[in-house]
Design a protein around this motif. Structure first.
Motif, PDB file in Angstrom:
ATOM      1  N   TYR A   1      -1.030   5.040   7.991  1.00 42.64           N
ATOM      2  CA  TYR A   1      -2.128   5.705   8.697  1.00 42.64           C
ATOM      3  C   TYR A   1      -1.995   7.222   8.654  1.00 42.64           C
ATOM      4  O   TYR A   1      -2.997   7.934   8.601  1.00 42.64           O
ATOM      5  CB  TYR A   1      -2.220   5.222  10.146  1.00 42.64           C
ATOM      6  CG  TYR A   1      -2.679   3.783  10.266  1.00 42.64           C
ATOM      7  CD1 TYR A   1      -3.664   3.257   9.435  1.00 42.64           C
ATOM      8  CD2 TYR A   1      -2.127   2.932  11.210  1.00 42.64           C
ATOM      9  CE1 TYR A   1      -4.084   1.934   9.539  1.00 42.64           C
ATOM     10  CE2 TYR A   1      -2.539   1.610  11.327  1.00 42.64           C
ATOM     11  CZ  TYR A   1      -3.515   1.123  10.491  1.00 42.64           C
ATOM     12  OH  TYR A   1      -3.925  -0.179  10.604  1.00 42.64           O
ATOM     13  N   TRP A   2      -0.771   7.736   8.654  1.00 46.90           N
ATOM     14  CA  TRP A   2      -0.587   9.191   8.539  1.00 46.90           C
ATOM     15  C   TRP A   2      -0.983   9.670   7.152  1.00 46.90           C
ATOM     16  O   TRP A   2      -1.649  10.691   7.005  1.00 46.90           O
ATOM     17  CB  TRP A   2       0.856   9.588   8.806  1.00 46.90           C
ATOM     18  CG  TRP A   2       1.371   9.241  10.165  1.00 46.90           C
ATOM     19  CD1 TRP A   2       0.646   8.920  11.288  1.00 46.90           C
ATOM     20  CD2 TRP A   2       2.739   9.161  10.555  1.00 46.90           C
ATOM     21  NE1 TRP A   2       1.485   8.651  12.335  1.00 46.90           N
ATOM     22  CE2 TRP A   2       2.773   8.790  11.916  1.00 46.90           C
ATOM     23  CE3 TRP A   2       3.934   9.364   9.882  1.00 46.90           C
ATOM     24  CZ2 TRP A   2       3.959   8.630  12.624  1.00 46.90           C
ATOM     25  CZ3 TRP A   2       5.123   9.204  10.569  1.00 46.90           C
ATOM     26  CH2 TRP A   2       5.134   8.840  11.930  1.00 46.90           C
ATOM     27  N   MET A   3      -0.562   8.938   6.108  1.00 47.56           N
ATOM     28  CA  MET A   3      -0.856   9.355   4.732  1.00 47.56           C
ATOM     29  C   MET A   3      -2.349   9.298   4.433  1.00 47.56           C
ATOM     30  O   MET A   3      -2.853  10.095   3.650  1.00 47.56           O
ATOM     31  CB  MET A   3      -0.092   8.485   3.730  1.00 47.56           C
ATOM     32  CG  MET A   3       1.400   8.702   3.734  1.00 47.56           C
ATOM     33  SD  MET A   3       2.283   7.819   2.416  1.00 47.56           S
ATOM     34  CE  MET A   3       1.914   6.110   2.765  1.00 47.56           C
ATOM     35  N   THR A   4      -3.030   8.356   5.040  1.00 53.57           N
ATOM     36  CA  THR A   4      -4.469   8.213   4.784  1.00 53.57           C
ATOM     37  C   THR A   4      -5.314   9.041   5.741  1.00 53.57           C
ATOM     38  O   THR A   4      -6.529   9.078   5.611  1.00 53.57           O
ATOM     39  CB  THR A   4      -4.899   6.726   4.871  1.00 53.57           C
ATOM     40  OG1 THR A   4      -4.575   6.217   6.166  1.00 53.57           O
ATOM     41  CG2 THR A   4      -4.218   5.901   3.790  1.00 53.57           C
TER      42      THR A   4
ATOM     43  N   GLU B   1       0.832  -1.207   0.000  1.00 52.30           N
ATOM     44  CA  GLU B   1       0.000   0.000   0.000  1.00 52.30           C
ATOM     45  C   GLU B   1       0.867   1.257   0.000  1.00 52.30           C
ATOM     46  O   GLU B   1       0.611   2.203  -0.751  1.00 52.30           O
ATOM     47  CB  GLU B   1      -0.938   0.010   1.220  1.00 52.30           C
ATOM     48  CG  GLU B   1      -2.017  -1.045   1.179  1.00 52.30           C
ATOM     49  CD  GLU B   1      -1.580  -2.408   1.726  1.00 52.30           C
ATOM     50  OE1 GLU B   1      -0.353  -2.647   1.900  1.00 52.30           O
ATOM     51  OE2 GLU B   1      -2.463  -3.242   1.964  1.00 52.30           O
ATOM     52  N   ASN B   2       1.913   1.257   0.823  1.00 56.95           N
ATOM     53  CA  ASN B   2       2.813   2.419   0.867  1.00 56.95           C
ATOM     54  C   ASN B   2       3.563   2.575  -0.447  1.00 56.95           C
ATOM     55  O   ASN B   2       3.739   3.691  -0.936  1.00 56.95           O
ATOM     56  CB  ASN B   2       3.802   2.298   2.023  1.00 56.95           C
ATOM     57  CG  ASN B   2       3.162   2.532   3.368  1.00 56.95           C
ATOM     58  OD1 ASN B   2       1.988   2.871   3.457  1.00 56.95           O
ATOM     59  ND2 ASN B   2       3.915   2.326   4.420  1.00 56.95           N
TER      60      ASN B   2
ATOM     61  N   ASP C   1      -4.463   8.466  11.397  1.00 58.80           N
ATOM     62  CA  ASP C   1      -3.775   8.897  12.614  1.00 58.80           C
ATOM     63  C   ASP C   1      -3.037  10.203  12.362  1.00 58.80           C
ATOM     64  O   ASP C   1      -2.682  10.518  11.223  1.00 58.80           O
ATOM     65  CB  ASP C   1      -2.749   7.848  13.072  1.00 58.80           C
ATOM     66  CG  ASP C   1      -3.395   6.598  13.643  1.00 58.80           C
ATOM     67  OD1 ASP C   1      -4.577   6.641  14.025  1.00 58.80           O
ATOM     68  OD2 ASP C   1      -2.711   5.554  13.688  1.00 58.80           O
ATOM     69  N   GLN C   2      -2.798  10.941  13.430  1.00 60.44           N
ATOM     70  CA  GLN C   2      -2.051  12.199  13.361  1.00 60.44           C
ATOM     71  C   GLN C   2      -0.571  11.912  13.622  1.00 60.44           C
ATOM     72  O   GLN C   2      -0.239  11.269  14.605  1.00 60.44           O
ATOM     73  CB  GLN C   2      -2.597  13.184  14.399  1.00 60.44           C
ATOM     74  CG  GLN C   2      -1.990  14.563  14.344  1.00 60.44           C
ATOM     75  CD  GLN C   2      -2.268  15.286  13.037  1.00 60.44           C
ATOM     76  OE1 GLN C   2      -3.282  15.079  12.397  1.00 60.44           O
ATOM     77  NE2 GLN C   2      -1.339  16.137  12.646  1.00 60.44           N
ATOM     78  N   PRO C   3       0.323  12.378  12.746  1.00 58.32           N
ATOM     79  CA  PRO C   3       1.756  12.127  12.950  1.00 58.32           C
ATOM     80  C   PRO C   3       2.334  13.031  14.034  1.00 58.32           C
ATOM     81  O   PRO C   3       1.788  14.093  14.319  1.00 58.32           O
ATOM     82  CB  PRO C   3       2.358  12.478  11.590  1.00 58.32           C
ATOM     83  CG  PRO C   3       1.444  13.524  11.068  1.00 58.32           C
ATOM     84  CD  PRO C   3       0.071  13.138  11.537  1.00 58.32           C
TER      85      PRO C   3
END
Length: 125
Positions: free
Chosen positions: A86-89, A47-48, A92-94
């Motif tokens: 999760y950050w890219m999508t 996915e990445n 979640d907050q980085p």
């Protein structure tokens, strides 16, 4: 007896940490772009790889030197593939060091509002 009998796993109470990523300030921009294009294709989970390689193929040529640096640090310093995903999508907050202009661009990119086919990595030239 044999090789396995001699093997003793290393045991200690420390956690594994990824060494700091070396900053490449003197790298020529053309070489940096070529390296990041290749590295964007090889970033852990599939996915990445799809997100990063299509992003860099479409947006990479117009990134400023500072944005290239942000992208470099993002794809080479994050030690968890799932955190990066999760950050890219936007799930979640980085943490602050990774909450950059380029990550905001990646979040927008992953929304794919134009409904582009991004199911395969772009070809290398």
């Amino acid at each position: 007896s044999g090789i396995n009998a001699e093997y003793e796993p290393h045991k200690d109470d420390t956690e594994f940490t990824v060494p700091a990523y070396p900053i490449r300030d003197s790298e020529p921009e053309e070489k940096q772009r070529a390296r990041l294009l290749w590295q964007s294709r090889k970033r852990g989970i599939s996915e990445n790889c799809l997100i990063l390689s299509t992003f860099f193929s479409e947006v990479g040529p117009s990134l400023t030197r500072e944005q290239l640096h942000q992208f470099d640090i993002l794809i080479n310093s994050v030690d968890s593939d799932w955190d990066l995903y999760y950050w890219m999508t936007g799930k979640d907050q980085p943490p602050p060091p990774f909450d950059t202009e380029v990550l905001a661009m990646l979040k927008e990119f992953t929304q794919n509002k134009e409904m582009k086919d991004r199911t395969r990595q772009p070809e290398l030239d």
